[in-house]
Design an enzyme around this catalytic site. Structure first.
Site: not given
Length: 366
Positions: A69, A189, A219-220, A242, A334
């Site tokens: 992603h 990420d 994706e998130e 990922d 994140h």
């Protein structure tokens, strides 16, 4: 010639410092397209915003989806409160990391730099200071005066600058080289996964079948792009790349997270206690046997109880697609300062290449 590690590191820097908050992936998609298009037989962007590059092998074989992603977590403008910005998250972000964080508001083709603020602790009552500040109590200050009244056209000063509801907000952080093989930056990420797919796709020459290098959107915020692109390409097997949580940190026990940095990419067997991906036995054999045969350092991961990845969505597409997951150990996922080892990134690239080349030994084309 530059080394492979230099190539991977330079590309990670470029992708990391490009903006692509979920639902607004245009900029990052164009950067990836320029990197990969000359290596593809065809390339397209679907209606969801996924980028799909196709390369045909030298002989018949399975259709393989190699995917990462490209979107990143961030925020959007929710409301303009007297020339201060109220915001809402795009993706999972911990409130505790936000205060004083520098951000960029992307409005009307301009970048407005600001910081996330809240009521100063000096003015808080004791009960307030003892509680963590919630995101809904925060605001973004871009250097405006508190404006209580709009102009005669009903606009606040920020609105005159082009700021409006729905504008994206990204982390204002930069790529840094740390000690040894380690680097830090925003959106590893999953720009690290994108680097893996790009570099593997470039290296693939003599293989059986057809490879779809897919860079998914959103994706998130719900694994959305993966569902659409997997349905469109209808692969015989899929390999998702990922990041994953690295457990080599203080206060984390091995039984909580056994994956470590500089020990190679992880082959993930399941995540979210099986509510997400459960890697099929045939896919496990494909990835683990290939890694061992090619002497690629790797780890075996049973993911955390929390999040999952695009692999879950792909697995559940059409009548079910056998799907594997390569995970790159990353600290501070994140956050605006994620940390990974270029050695692990290089290992992920190497594993992706040999996995695609060996896929025809385990999966047949329809």
């Amino acid at each position: 010639m530059p080394s492979k590690s230099t190539d991977a590191k330079d590309l990670l820097k470029k992708l990391s410092e490009t903006v692509g908050v979920s639902g607004s992936e245009n900029e990052i998609r164009e950067v990836i397209k320029k990197e990969i298009e000359k290596y593809a037989d065809s390339i397209e962007t679907d209606s969801m915003g996924n980028l799909i590059a196709t390369k045909k092998g030298t002989k018949q074989g399975p259709k393989i989806m190699l995917s990462a992603h490209m979107d990143e977590i961030g925020f959007v403008v929710r409301y303009i409160d007297r020339d201060y910005i109220n915001f809402t998250p795009m993706g999972g972000i911990d409130d505790k990391i936000l205060l004083s964080m520098p951000v960029v508001v992307h409005s009307a083709g301009k970048k407005l730099y600001g910081s996330i603020m809240a009521k100063p602790p000096h003015l808080q009552e004791r009960e307030e200071r003892e509680k963590p500040v919630k995101m809904k109590e925060m605001f973004i200050d871009v250097g405006m005066k508190l404006n209580k009244t709009p102009d005669k056209d009903g606009k606040m000063e920020l609105e005159k600058l082009g700021v409006k509801k729905g504008d994206i907000i990204s982390f204002d952080s930069h790529f840094r080289e740390l000690q040894g093989s380690f680097v830090s930056g925003k959106s590893f990420d999953n720009r690290a996964g994108c680097v893996t797919v790009i570099e593997a796709f470039k290296q693939l020459k003599d293989f059986a079948g057809t490879v779809y290098a897919v860079f998914t959107a959103q994706e998130e915020v719900g694994l959305k792009g993966a569902r659409v692109s997997a349905f469109r390409t209808a692969p015989d097997v899929a390999l998702i790349v990922d990041t994953t949580i690295a457990g080599d940190l203080p206060n984390i026990m091995p039984q909580e997270c056994s994956v470590e940095t500089e020990k190679g990419p992880a082959i993930t067997l399941l995540d979210a206690q099986g509510r997400g991906l459960i890697t099929p036995q045939k896919v496990r054999e494909w990835l683990t046997e290939t890694a061992k045969k090619e002497k690629i350092q790797h780890q075996i991961e049973l993911g955390t109880d929390g999040g999952t990845t695009d692999a879950t969505a792909v697995t559940l597409t059409r009548e079910g697609i056998p799907t594997g997951l390569i995970s790159i150990p990353t600290r501070g996922i994140h956050s605006p300062s994620e940390v990974l080892s270029i050695k692990d990134l290089e290992g992920a690239i190497e594993l992706a290449v040999v996995a695609v080349k060996s896929a025809g030994q385990y999966f047949k084309g329809k």
